[in-house]
Scaffold this motif. Structure first.
Motif, PDB file in Angstrom:
ATOM      1  N   GLN A 246       1.323  10.857  -1.820  1.00 55.65           N
ATOM      2  CA  GLN A 246       0.482  10.051  -2.619  1.00 55.65           C
ATOM      3  C   GLN A 246      -0.324   9.366  -1.907  1.00 55.65           C
ATOM      4  N   GLU A 383       6.272   6.364   3.699  1.00 59.68           N
ATOM      5  CA  GLU A 383       6.102   6.829   2.535  1.00 59.68           C
ATOM      6  C   GLU A 383       7.091   5.749   1.427  1.00 59.68           C
ATOM      7  N   HIS A 387       4.939   2.687  -1.469  1.00 54.61           N
ATOM      8  CA  HIS A 387       5.611   3.415  -2.899  1.00 54.61           C
ATOM      9  C   HIS A 387       6.217   1.334  -3.178  1.00 54.61           C
ATOM     10  N   ASP A 390       2.374  -0.119  -3.971  1.00 57.81           N
ATOM     11  CA  ASP A 390       2.559   0.151  -5.590  1.00 57.81           C
ATOM     12  C   ASP A 390       3.051  -0.485  -6.065  1.00 57.81           C
ATOM     13  N   HIS A 412      -1.047   2.460  -8.985  1.00 59.83           N
ATOM     14  CA  HIS A 412      -1.386   3.481  -7.779  1.00 59.83           C
ATOM     15  C   HIS A 412      -2.567   3.204  -7.036  1.00 59.83           C
ATOM     16  N   THR A 416      -1.562   2.458  -2.849  1.00 64.37           N
ATOM     17  CA  THR A 416      -1.526   3.015  -1.898  1.00 64.37           C
ATOM     18  C   THR A 416      -3.293   2.623  -1.573  1.00 64.37           C
TER      19      THR A 416
END
Ligand code: ARG
Length: 563
Positions: A246, A383, A387, A390, A412, A416
């Protein structure tokens, strides 16, 4: 040559050796307002030497300066104000960026030598903390910065996969662990076991004893124990790797603490042969009193090794394997004394390269103003958070109703990238409060703001059907573009300074400044108007896009062409 160098040279000639080049350069100032020019020289520093009034010195000196590098030179009281020749400087800077492209700002300081960057380094069977995120993101940016200086970065993830805590974990698993549960949610489950055993060990000290025995078994290579450890490690790595993917960060080595299990005996031997070891309450230590540090604990009374023993073995191994020019540890400020001890022991061992070892610390992140704590449940689930970042970026893109074909990819990069940028724009020793809303916003001092500025400049270039080859003129002389030209010209020094100080925030702040200046330009100047400066203006836009994209790349943040 930058503007200060040009002014220094001109003044040195006029002063005829009365002041050394360095001295002149150190006296130069950057006036706060553009009406006072680009560089100012305060003449009162010369009053003592020349025995004249400062304003007279200023006038006399100014009269002696002849250089077409300057548009004009003005004397205001004791100051000589230099106004650079905008046409000349802008032509030079823009041509340089056109011809060098993303190599603008490269240096060859490193000569291809290795720089080892110890970064990320989470602990197996424990959640990846926000501190590990900082280490990952700062370490990766430093690797890119030093690569630009022609060092070869070696990114090492020194996993915390060894130590007595694994004895604790194995004890707990043997007592209460369930294979299926660990398989389903490895880190959650292992953390639960770890928390439980630590709590129970407080009332039942025999558990501690058991854990010590398991760890000794592990250190001695007992097969069954080793297999269990290997399994915990593999499962944890699967989770960590998802996060690294990621974050778009990779490593040259994931040799962590366990890798040094068979390499510590040598360190102990060397310490012994150099007469550095002492026994204190049964433990083996290196005394560091003359460094005003606590002793380094090399071996416990039961023979078990410690964190610093493994770090010593790792340092020796890295020096042999990579013959590094620098070895950098990107680890939170709370471990400052550990790294001071490490460096001191290496010095005591007589290694001159101990001076090439640097701890690059960083401050703490809070959430809603509170300290984070796994045990108190005040955690950031990284995590899920990335997400979510994004997702929020995607929402903003959708609101703009653009017809991007790759909008998931752009979201993304923006989402991120925003989290990374927010971290990197903070002076690393300062902490910050984790606020996703603020990070992902397209306004304010954020990554998306810089990315958006880059995308805007790309869209202008598309509209104008700009081609690098088709340019004839580069020179600009208007006040609006001048601010941008000066910033562009400063980029190489910005890169150098951020390397010297191990400080990616210098580059991040620079991208914000360049974006602000460019957006001001965009609001005031009709870039696409047909007149003789159009191609120069477009070149300026191209130069801004090139430098923004390169600066973001260094920070590990993608710059989409459209968003
Ligand atoms: N695993 C350690 C922690 O999470 C960081 C390791 C840093 N690197 C090192 N070589 N000591 O606190």
């Amino acid at each position: 040559m930058n503007e200060k160098d040009l002014v220094t040279r001109a003044l040195a000639t006029a002063l005829n050796g009365q002041l050394a080049l360095e001295e002149i350069k150190n006296l130069l100032e950057n006036p706060k307002s553009a009406v006072h020019g680009d560089v100012a020289f305060p003449a009162f520093f010369l009053a003592k030497i020349l025995r004249k009034a400062p304003n007279i010195i200023a006038s006399e000196l100014a009269a002696k300066i002849t250089a077409d590098d300057f548009e004009k030179i003005e004397v205001v009281g004791p100051y000589i104000n230099f106004f650079m020749n905008k046409k000349k400087v802008s032509a030079k800077v823009l041509q340089q960026i056109l011809s060098q492209g993303t190599h603008f700002g490269d240096f060859n300081e490193g000569d291809g030598r290795n720089i080892v960057i110890d970064m990320s380094s989470p602990n197996i069977a424990k959640p990846f903390s926000i501190g590990h995120l900082r280490s990952t993101v700062i370490g990766d940016a430093l690797a890119n910065i030093f690569a630009k200086l022609d060092y070869n970065p070696v990114r090492i993830n020194h996993l915390g996969d060894w130590g007595k805590q694994f004895g604790m974990l194995i004890t707990a698993y043997k007592k209460w662990g369930k294979k299926e549960a660990v398989k389903a949610h490895p880190i959650d489950e292992l953390l639960k076991l770890y928390v439980r055993i630590n709590a129970e060990a407080k009332v039942n000290p025999t558990l501690d004893e058991e854990a010590r025995e398991w760890f000794l078994k592990l250190e001695r290579g007992d097969q069954e124990t080793y297999k269990l450890w290997q399994w915990f490690r593999d499962e944890s790595l699967i989770e960590f790797n998802r996060l690294y993917k990621q974050l778009d960060v990779s490593f040259d080595s994931i040799n962590g603490e366990a890798f040094y299990n068979d390499k510590m005996a040598e360190v102990v031997d060397i310490l012994e042969s150099k007469g550095l070891l002492k026994v204190s309450k049964g433990a083996t230590i290196v005394d560091l009193e003359k460094y005003d540090l606590n002793p380094a604990l090399i071996k416990k009374a039961d023979g078990a090794t410690l964190y610093i023993t493994r770090d010593l073995a790792a340092a020796l191994f890295r020096k042999r394997k990579y013959d590094f020019a620098k070895c950098v540890y990107v680890v939170g400020q709370e471990q400052a004394s550990h790294f001071k001890q490490l460096k001191a022991v290496l010095k005591e061992m007589g290694y001159s390269w101990a001076d090439d070892v640097y701890h690059v610390p960083f401050g703490l992140v809070t959430k809603d103003g509170k300290k984070l704590s796994t045990r108190k449940g005040n955690v950031i689930l990284l995590e899920a958070t990335l997400h979510e970042a994004d997702k929020r970026a995607l929402k903003q893109i959708d609101e703009k109703k653009t017809n991007l074909s790759n909008k998931e990819q752009v979201a993304h990069a923006v989402g991120t990238g925003a989290v990374k940028f927010f971290d990197l724009k903070t002076d690393r020793m300062n902490g910050y409060d984790f606020n996703l809303e603020a990070m992902v916003s397209f306004e304010g001092e954020t990554g998306p703001y810089v990315q958006y500025t880059h995308a805007r400049s790309m869209s202008i270039l598309r509209k104008a059907d700009f081609k690098v080859e088709s340019l004839a003129t580069y020179a600009l002389k208007d006040a609006e573009s001048w601010e941008i030209i000066k910033l562009l010209q400063a980029f190489p020094q910005i890169v150098q300074r951020s390397a010297d100080r191990f400080e990616p925030s210098i580059i991040a702040k620079y991208t914000l400044q360049l974006s602000q200046s460019f957006n001001k330009y965009y609001a005031h100047v009709r870039i696409l108007d047909e007149n003789e400066e159009k191609s120069a203006r477009l070149t300026l836009v191209y130069a801004v896009a090139t430098v923004l994209k390169e600066a973001l790349r260094i920070l590990g943040v993608d710059a989409p062409d459209e968003m």
